[in-house]
Every structure is written in C-alpha cells, then in structure tokens.
Design a protein around this motif. Structure first.
Motif, mmCIF file in Angstrom:
data_model
loop_
_atom_site.group_PDB
_atom_site.id
_atom_site.type_symbol
_atom_site.label_atom_id
_atom_site.label_comp_id
_atom_site.label_asym_id
_atom_site.label_seq_id
_atom_site.Cartn_x
_atom_site.Cartn_y
_atom_site.Cartn_z
ATOM 1 N N UNK A 1 0.859 -1.185 0.000
ATOM 2 C CA UNK A 1 0.000 0.000 0.000
ATOM 3 C C UNK A 1 0.890 1.227 0.000
ATOM 4 N N UNK A 2 0.818 1.998 -1.077
ATOM 5 C CA UNK A 2 1.662 3.192 -1.209
ATOM 6 C C UNK A 2 0.778 4.378 -1.575
ATOM 7 N N UNK A 3 0.295 5.099 -0.586
ATOM 8 C CA UNK A 3 -0.627 6.218 -0.854
ATOM 9 C C UNK A 3 0.027 7.377 -1.589
ATOM 10 N N UNK A 4 1.357 7.445 -1.642
ATOM 11 C CA UNK A 4 2.048 8.550 -2.288
ATOM 12 C C UNK A 4 2.457 8.224 -3.730
ATOM 13 N N UNK A 5 2.060 7.064 -4.219
ATOM 14 C CA UNK A 5 2.407 6.691 -5.600
ATOM 15 C C UNK A 5 1.669 7.587 -6.591
ATOM 16 N N UNK A 6 2.408 8.132 -7.558
ATOM 17 C CA UNK A 6 1.761 8.976 -8.571
ATOM 18 C C UNK A 6 2.314 8.753 -9.981
ATOM 19 N N UNK A 7 3.388 7.993 -10.138
ATOM 20 C CA UNK A 7 3.958 7.855 -11.480
ATOM 21 C C UNK A 7 4.877 6.655 -11.547
ATOM 22 N N UNK A 8 4.840 5.973 -12.715
ATOM 23 C CA UNK A 8 5.760 4.879 -13.001
ATOM 24 C C UNK A 8 6.060 4.913 -14.491
ATOM 25 N N UNK A 9 7.311 5.180 -14.842
ATOM 26 C CA UNK A 9 7.692 5.254 -16.255
ATOM 27 C C UNK A 9 7.443 3.930 -16.966
ATOM 28 N N UNK A 10 7.747 2.834 -16.296
ATOM 29 C CA UNK A 10 7.544 1.516 -16.913
ATOM 30 C C UNK A 10 6.071 1.277 -17.233
ATOM 31 N N UNK A 11 5.199 1.593 -16.252
ATOM 32 C CA UNK A 11 3.762 1.418 -16.493
ATOM 33 C C UNK A 11 3.265 2.339 -17.603
ATOM 34 N N UNK A 12 3.733 3.573 -17.623
ATOM 35 C CA UNK A 12 3.311 4.519 -18.654
ATOM 36 C C UNK A 12 3.691 4.010 -20.048
ATOM 37 N N UNK A 13 4.896 3.452 -20.176
ATOM 38 C CA UNK A 13 5.322 2.925 -21.469
ATOM 39 C C UNK A 13 4.429 1.782 -21.923
ATOM 40 N N UNK A 14 4.095 0.892 -20.989
ATOM 41 C CA UNK A 14 3.234 -0.236 -21.351
ATOM 42 C C UNK A 14 1.829 0.239 -21.683
ATOM 43 N N UNK A 15 1.285 1.131 -20.838
ATOM 44 C CA UNK A 15 -0.100 1.579 -20.994
ATOM 45 C C UNK A 15 -0.308 2.321 -22.307
ATOM 46 N N UNK A 16 0.683 3.123 -22.732
ATOM 47 C CA UNK A 16 0.501 3.943 -23.925
ATOM 48 C C UNK A 16 1.079 3.319 -25.188
ATOM 49 N N UNK A 17 2.189 2.611 -25.085
ATOM 50 C CA UNK A 17 2.830 2.091 -26.302
ATOM 51 C C UNK A 17 2.032 0.959 -26.931
ATOM 52 N N UNK A 18 1.514 0.038 -26.112
ATOM 53 C CA UNK A 18 0.772 -1.096 -26.667
ATOM 54 C C UNK A 18 -0.473 -0.652 -27.440
ATOM 55 N N UNK A 19 -1.357 0.167 -26.857
ATOM 56 C CA UNK A 19 -2.518 0.630 -27.653
ATOM 57 C C UNK A 19 -2.108 1.443 -28.879
ATOM 58 N N UNK A 20 -1.040 2.237 -28.733
ATOM 59 C CA UNK A 20 -0.606 3.045 -29.879
ATOM 60 C C UNK A 20 -0.162 2.157 -31.038
ATOM 61 N N UNK A 21 0.573 1.102 -30.723
ATOM 62 C CA UNK A 21 1.004 0.179 -31.774
ATOM 63 C C UNK A 21 -0.195 -0.523 -32.422
ATOM 64 N N UNK A 22 -1.180 -0.884 -31.605
ATOM 65 C CA UNK A 22 -2.384 -1.527 -32.148
ATOM 66 C C UNK A 22 -3.132 -0.581 -33.076
#
Length: 361
Positions: A49-70
């Motif tokens: 549980x990390x209430x201060x989490x606001x960003x992850x470069x790895x997650x952003x790359x996966x979340x945006x690159x995969x749909x963009x390629x599709x």
C-alpha cells in the motif's frame, strides 16, 4: 462469414485480423481487472500500500505504447484494405494465387432496386431477370447499381460487401463468385412495407450452366418492354423469380436518368441543356431554361436577376420597420412568458412588390 467469393473472403479475413488485433489489448485488460481486484482487495494484508504513488515510467510505457502500436496497425490495415477492396476498383485476382486474365473484360450486370424486388439486366446476353441472379464462377463481374424511387442497398454477403442503390445515381461493384451453389441476397436498407421479403437468389454455375440459363431465359418468350417495366415498377411483395427473353434497349440508362415513362425528360438531357444555357430566369421552370454553370459563370446583366441583400450597399437597402402592437393592459410580459395573454404582440405588414412597407394605424 462463410464466403463464396474472393472479395467476401478478403472482407472476412479483414474482420478476423481487426478482431485479433483488438483482442491483444482487450483480453489482457479483462484479465488484469480480475487480478487487480483480487490482489488489492481490502482483506489482503500482504499487498503493498503506497498512498504517495503517482507515477511509473515503466507502467506509462506499457499503458501507452501497446494501444498506440495496435492503432497504428489497425490504421495501416484499414487504409490498405479500403483501397484494395474499393467496390469501384476492378479486381486484381479471381482467387488467391489466381490473377485476373487481363484480356477478359468483366461481365456486366445492371441492378435496379425496386419496390420490393430486384431487377437484373444482362446487357451482353440480352436478357433480364427478377429476384434471380445467376453468375458464372471464377468470372469477374461488374455491377452497375441504381434504384427506382427509394434508397436501398444491394447486399449479397457471400459475394461482396454492401453497396447503396439510390435513385438518380449509379454505383459500381466489382466482385467474383468462386463456388457453385445457391446463396441469398437482400436489401440491407429499410425501404417500406415489403422490405422483409425483398430478397433474391444468387446462384453460381459453371460456364455450361450459365449458357443453359441464358438459353432458358431466351426461351421464356417474355419481353421487358416499357409498358411491362412500368407495370413491374409498381410496388409488389414476395415476387417469384421471373425471366425475360429481351428488354427495352437502354432500359438501365433510362431508369438511372429517371425517364422510362414516355414524355419524361432525362436528367442527363436536362443538365446538358442547362449547362449550355448557362443561366436564365430563375422563375422559368421550362426544361433548358438555364441554370448557372458554376462559380466561374459570369454575372448576368443587372436587372435580370434579383440581387441579394448581402451584395448590396447600405444605401441600396430600404429599411422595413418591425411594427409592434401596443402592450395589452395587464399583459404579464416577461414575468409569465407562457401566458396566452402575451400573444399577438407583434406582426409584420404584408409586402407588396414595388411598395415600401410603412407602419399603418
């Protein structure tokens, strides 16, 4: 999804490919929804549980690159297929690995959507049919499509895609049937009471079978003359298959130009006369009285055509007063806008040509 022609086969494969590309995103998302809901449930004390989490470069790359390629892949597939399967474009192949014979021109079939039946004209064979379309297998066919008085859509799913049939317009479809057998075609655009039974039989035959079909049609003895066509054009439902040994010369062009009925001017002639006239009195409704040829048409002499207010100078525009009646005693006005006592508060004086409008008591 059970194609009998190469165009329908390519369209089915396009649906498969598009669905597969989209499932690459949809399936993992559906799995992750269940996984996240279970892993991060309230009762799981082992989850981080990390209430201060606001960003992850790895997650952003996966979340945006995969749909963009599709999306890029779907866009490329759609663009290429749109041009390759353009109904106006002649075919490149009869089937996979079997190119078109460049020396053989497509067989022409003229299609007329009627209320509520289909008329097929074979100009090269000199015959016509109603609610029966017979095609030789492995032969490219060009369909010229129009309608009598209502928008319809020509659709034989096992042959090719849907193409609209509209009155006064001509659409084109290139297709080929690769399998012998009997299939069904219909209208996919609602057009009135008999729409549900507006269907036709699509039959694929070999060259010998097509020759027999033409011979049988010629032996029927029926002729689709102008009176016979006008009778056929009347709305009717559940019409059985009919074969005609001959038809009125130029029948399809007359249907397309909406001039089958004797004495009716054809649209092409009307437009040609108007184009030659290059303008005229807008109140003269006679054929050929003239319509403007386009934006480059010279302005007609002053006085021959009313000039719009937008093109007038300020001193050329005569003011026309808006006359308001006197307020009714006790009228609630803006406090009760829906009150019937507010009606008849204003009026415009009638316009008499040549006489300026003025307020009258």
């Amino acid at each position: 999804m059970n194609p009998a022609g190469d165009v329908a086969l390519q369209q089915r494969n396009l649906i498969y490919a598009s669905t597969g590309l989209m499932l690459i995103i949809i399936v993992p998302v559906l799995i992750l929804i269940v996984l996240f809901a279970w892993r991060y449930r309230k009762g799981n004390r082992d989850a981080t549980y990390d209430p201060k989490f606001d960003h992850s470069t790895s997650l952003e790359l996966v979340i945006w690159s995969a749909p963009l390629l599709i999306i890029i892949a779907l866009g490329a597939l759609t663009w290429s297929s749109t041009h390759l399967l353009d109904p106006f474009r002649p075919l490149d192949r009869v089937a996979a690995g079997k190119p078109i014979d460049k020396k053989q021109v497509p067989m022409l079939v003229q299609v007329v959507a009627m209320d509520w039946k289909w008329l097929f004209i074979y100009p090269e064979q000199g015959i016509a049919t109603v609610n029966e379309l017979v095609l030789p297998v492995d032969r490219q066919v060009r369909f010229d499509i129009t309608s009598t008085n209502m928008m319809n859509s020509f659709y034989a799913p096992t042959l090719a895609g849907m193409v609209y049939a509209m009155p006064g317009m001509r659409s084109t479809l290139h297709a080929v049937l690769n399998k012998p057998g009997e299939f069904e075609g219909f209208s996919a655009n609602y057009s009135g009471a008999g729409f549900s039974d507006m269907r036709f039989k699509l039959r694929g035959v070999d060259a010998a079978g097509f020759a027999r079909f033409v011979s049988d049609a010629k032996a029927s003895g029926r002729s689709l003359s102008t009176p016979a066509y006008l009778q056929l054009e009347r709305p009717s439902e559940k019409v059985p298959a009919i074969r005609f040994a001959a038809f009125q010369p130029g029948l399809f062009d007359k249907v397309y130009n909406r001039c089958v009925r004797p004495g009716t001017p054809c649209m092409s002639d009307v437009m040609m006369r108007d184009q030659r006239a290059g303008g005229g009195d807008p109140h003269d409704m006679r054929v050929g009285s003239g319509m403007p040829q386009g934006r480059d048409t010279a302005e007609p002499p002053r006085g021959t055509k009313p000039k719009g207010a937008l093109f007038k100078d300020a001193d050329e525009i005569a003011p026309a007063p808006n006359v308001t009646k006197e307020r009714k005693p006790g009228a609630p006005g803006s406090t009760q806008p829906d009150s019937p006592r507010n009606r008849d508060m204003s009026f415009l004086l009638p316009t008499v040509p040549g006489i300026a409008r003025t307020a009258r008591g």
